[in-house]
Write a protein that holds these residues in place. Structure first.
Motif, PDB file in Angstrom:
ATOM      1  N   GLU A 301       0.837  -1.210   0.000  1.00  0.00           N
ATOM      2  CA  GLU A 301       0.000   0.000   0.000  1.00  0.00           C
ATOM      3  C   GLU A 301       0.872   1.260   0.000  1.00  0.00           C
ATOM      4  N   ASP A 302       1.961   1.229   0.802  1.00  0.00           N
ATOM      5  CA  ASP A 302       2.901   2.373   0.814  1.00  0.00           C
ATOM      6  C   ASP A 302       3.494   2.588  -0.574  1.00  0.00           C
ATOM      7  N   MET A 303       3.905   1.481  -1.213  1.00  0.00           N
ATOM      8  CA  MET A 303       4.522   1.565  -2.537  1.00  0.00           C
ATOM      9  C   MET A 303       3.524   2.146  -3.550  1.00  0.00           C
ATOM     10  N   ALA A 304       2.288   1.664  -3.481  1.00  0.00           N
ATOM     11  CA  ALA A 304       1.259   2.147  -4.413  1.00  0.00           C
ATOM     12  C   ALA A 304       0.993   3.634  -4.196  1.00  0.00           C
ATOM     13  N   GLU A 305       0.974   4.057  -2.937  1.00  0.00           N
ATOM     14  CA  GLU A 305       0.725   5.473  -2.633  1.00  0.00           C
ATOM     15  C   GLU A 305       1.858   6.349  -3.181  1.00  0.00           C
ATOM     16  N   LEU A 306       3.090   5.898  -2.951  1.00  0.00           N
ATOM     17  CA  LEU A 306       4.241   6.655  -3.454  1.00  0.00           C
ATOM     18  C   LEU A 306       4.216   6.741  -4.978  1.00  0.00           C
ATOM     19  N   GLU A 307       3.887   5.625  -5.613  1.00  0.00           N
ATOM     20  CA  GLU A 307       3.897   5.602  -7.075  1.00  0.00           C
ATOM     21  C   GLU A 307       2.754   6.425  -7.662  1.00  0.00           C
ATOM     22  N   SER A 308       1.666   6.554  -6.918  1.00  0.00           N
ATOM     23  CA  SER A 308       0.555   7.363  -7.443  1.00  0.00           C
ATOM     24  C   SER A 308       0.902   8.852  -7.387  1.00  0.00           C
ATOM     25  N   ILE A 309       1.669   9.259  -6.378  1.00  0.00           N
ATOM     26  CA  ILE A 309       2.029  10.687  -6.313  1.00  0.00           C
ATOM     27  C   ILE A 309       3.247  11.003  -7.187  1.00  0.00           C
ATOM     28  N   ALA A 310       4.043   9.968  -7.518  1.00  0.00           N
ATOM     29  CA  ALA A 310       5.250  10.178  -8.329  1.00  0.00           C
ATOM     30  C   ALA A 310       5.022   9.720  -9.758  1.00  0.00           C
ATOM     31  N   SER A 311       3.948  10.224 -10.360  1.00  0.00           N
ATOM     32  CA  SER A 311       3.648   9.845 -11.748  1.00  0.00           C
ATOM     33  C   SER A 311       4.360  10.813 -12.689  1.00  0.00           C
ATOM     34  N   ALA A 312       4.313  10.512 -13.971  1.00  0.00           N
ATOM     35  CA  ALA A 312       5.063  11.305 -14.960  1.00  0.00           C
ATOM     36  C   ALA A 312       4.698  12.790 -14.905  1.00  0.00           C
ATOM     37  N   ASP A 313       3.413  13.097 -14.662  1.00  0.00           N
ATOM     38  CA  ASP A 313       3.009  14.510 -14.694  1.00  0.00           C
ATOM     39  C   ASP A 313       3.268  15.230 -13.378  1.00  0.00           C
ATOM     40  N   SER A 314       3.852  14.512 -12.390  1.00  0.00           N
ATOM     41  CA  SER A 314       4.134  15.176 -11.111  1.00  0.00           C
ATOM     42  C   SER A 314       5.463  15.930 -11.145  1.00  0.00           C
ATOM     43  N   VAL A 315       6.205  15.799 -12.244  1.00  0.00           N
ATOM     44  CA  VAL A 315       7.525  16.437 -12.349  1.00  0.00           C
ATOM     45  C   VAL A 315       7.590  17.287 -13.606  1.00  0.00           C
ATOM     46  N   LYS A 316       8.110  18.493 -13.444  1.00  0.00           N
ATOM     47  CA  LYS A 316       8.303  19.368 -14.615  1.00  0.00           C
ATOM     48  C   LYS A 316       9.794  19.582 -14.844  1.00  0.00           C
ATOM     49  N   GLY A 317      10.185  19.594 -16.122  1.00  0.00           N
ATOM     50  CA  GLY A 317      11.584  19.828 -16.486  1.00  0.00           C
ATOM     51  C   GLY A 317      12.290  18.523 -16.838  1.00  0.00           C
ATOM     52  N   ALA A 318      13.203  18.600 -17.793  1.00  0.00           N
ATOM     53  CA  ALA A 318      13.995  17.419 -18.181  1.00  0.00           C
ATOM     54  C   ALA A 318      14.912  17.024 -17.035  1.00  0.00           C
ATOM     55  N   ARG A 319      15.314  15.743 -16.995  1.00  0.00           N
ATOM     56  CA  ARG A 319      16.143  15.273 -15.881  1.00  0.00           C
ATOM     57  C   ARG A 319      17.619  15.618 -16.049  1.00  0.00           C
ATOM     58  N   SER A 320      18.020  15.969 -17.279  1.00  0.00           N
ATOM     59  CA  SER A 320      19.430  16.337 -17.467  1.00  0.00           C
ATOM     60  C   SER A 320      19.539  17.541 -18.388  1.00  0.00           C
ATOM     61  N   ASN A 321      20.691  18.178 -18.355  1.00  0.00           N
ATOM     62  CA  ASN A 321      20.909  19.373 -19.164  1.00  0.00           C
ATOM     63  C   ASN A 321      20.991  19.025 -20.642  1.00  0.00           C
ATOM     64  N   GLU A 322      20.692  20.004 -21.463  1.00  0.00           N
ATOM     65  CA  GLU A 322      20.797  19.821 -22.911  1.00  0.00           C
ATOM     66  C   GLU A 322      22.245  19.493 -23.280  1.00  0.00           C
TER      67      GLU A 322
END
Length: 340
Positions: A301-322
């Protein structure tokens, strides 16, 4: 007394500590190099605690991080560790990715010299040279294994198809990739490919380059010369959005009685016994906190909760520099195209 369990990494026989230590920030990219005696002391503290899987690269410094590890791993210490280093990025103000056989061999010889050792436990291609068929690079790595200069071969930031082609030449022991609560794109294709082929998974930046340790306040703490200041996810317009993720992780961590960074690391540890995160640090108290993540138990249940809040649209910006290559641009030409 060692407090960190050991696991098999990949299916070729390498055994490592279940949590490793990324050494990059001691010498490079995260502000000025840290004092050498302090870093050697930190490395020895890690080894005594059971964190024996140490990760470096010839580009960290460049070269100075390997020299630091060479000094830390003198007689009596070397035998206790599993040492991973990397080749493939030439850096002298600009990045150039290189994977031709002569370069592979020269880089390996130079790393052995700087580390002051006879054999590298795990040798990664740091980034994939898209001008050289992966079979050609792997062929030289295979020779280095046969000559006893390296024990096991790894790739970093490689696509699923590149991994398959490389593994067909010589078994790959580990794939290093960025995997954390805010970098989950590798779960789609790369993680399943590794599992299908029996390849171990090494997660770098499991704390989101410090984001899950410090949250949005991280930016104020960064020193001059820290390349995180330029990273897309840390730009004000993205950080405002991304801090929501940190706040939600923080809420769950409070309920679990741990820190947000411990919760984030525990999430990686719970991905399976074929995954080893390698959080980096330059402070003993942070190292101790990271080790503490191994004691955090998460329910489905903890894992599912974490994964639901850490979805693709929860983060803005590329992960590395151009300009920094990743697995998305790591496919190489066919072997038939190679003219030595």
């Amino acid at each position: 007394m060692a407090r960190v369990p050991r696991i098999k990494l990949g299916s070729q026989g390498l055994e490592v500590s279940a949590q490793g230590l990324g050494c990059m920030g001691m010498s490079a990219f995260y502000g000025p190099p840290k004092p050498e005696p302090d870093m050697i002391n930190l490395i020895h503290h890690a080894i005594n605690a059971g964190v024996t899987f140490l990760d470096t690269s010839d580009v960290y410094g460049p070269k100075t991080n390997e020299i630091l590890l060479g000094k830390a791993l003198k007689e009596g210490v070397r035998e206790k560790v599993e040492l991973a280093t990397k080749f493939g990025i030439n850096y002298d103000g600009t990045w150039e990715v290189t994977g031709d056989p002569a370069y592979v061999r020269a880089a390996c010889e130079a790393s052995l010299q700087r580390l002051d050792i006879d054999c590298i436990d795990l040798y990664y291609q740091h980034r994939i040279d898209t001008r050289v068929p992966i079979e050609i690079t792997m062929g030289e790595l295979k020779k280095l294994v046969e000559e006893g200069k390296i024990k096991y071969v790894g790739l970093s930031e490689a696509s699923a198809s590149t991994i398959r082609r490389a593994h067909a030449v010589h078994p790959i022991t580990a794939i290093q990739l960025e995997w954390s609560l805010w970098s989950r794109d590798v779960e789609e294709e790369i993680i399943p490919t590794c599992r299908e082929l029996g390849i171990g998974i090494v997660s770098y930046s499991p704390l989101g380059r410090g984001f899950f340790s410090s949250g949005p306040n991280l930016l104020q703490k960064l020193e001059d010369g820290d390349f995180r200041k330029d990273m897309p996810r840390f730009q004000p317009e993205n950080l405002e959005h991304n801090k929501i993720l940190y706040e939600r992780v923080n809420e769950i961590a409070s309920k679990k009685g741990c820190t947000p960074s411990q919760l984030s690391l525990a999430w990686i540890h719970h991905q399976g016994n074929d995954v080893v995160p390698i959080p980096g640090t330059t402070k003993i108290e942070n190292l101790e906190q990271n080790i503490g993540a191994l004691s955090v138990k998460l329910t489905p249940e903890d894992m599912a909760e974490l994964e639901s809040i850490a979805s693709a649209d929860s983060v803005k910006g590329a992960r590395s520099n151009e300009g920094i290559s990743t697995y998305l641009d790591s496919d190489t030409p066919p072997l038939s195209s190679w003219k030595a």
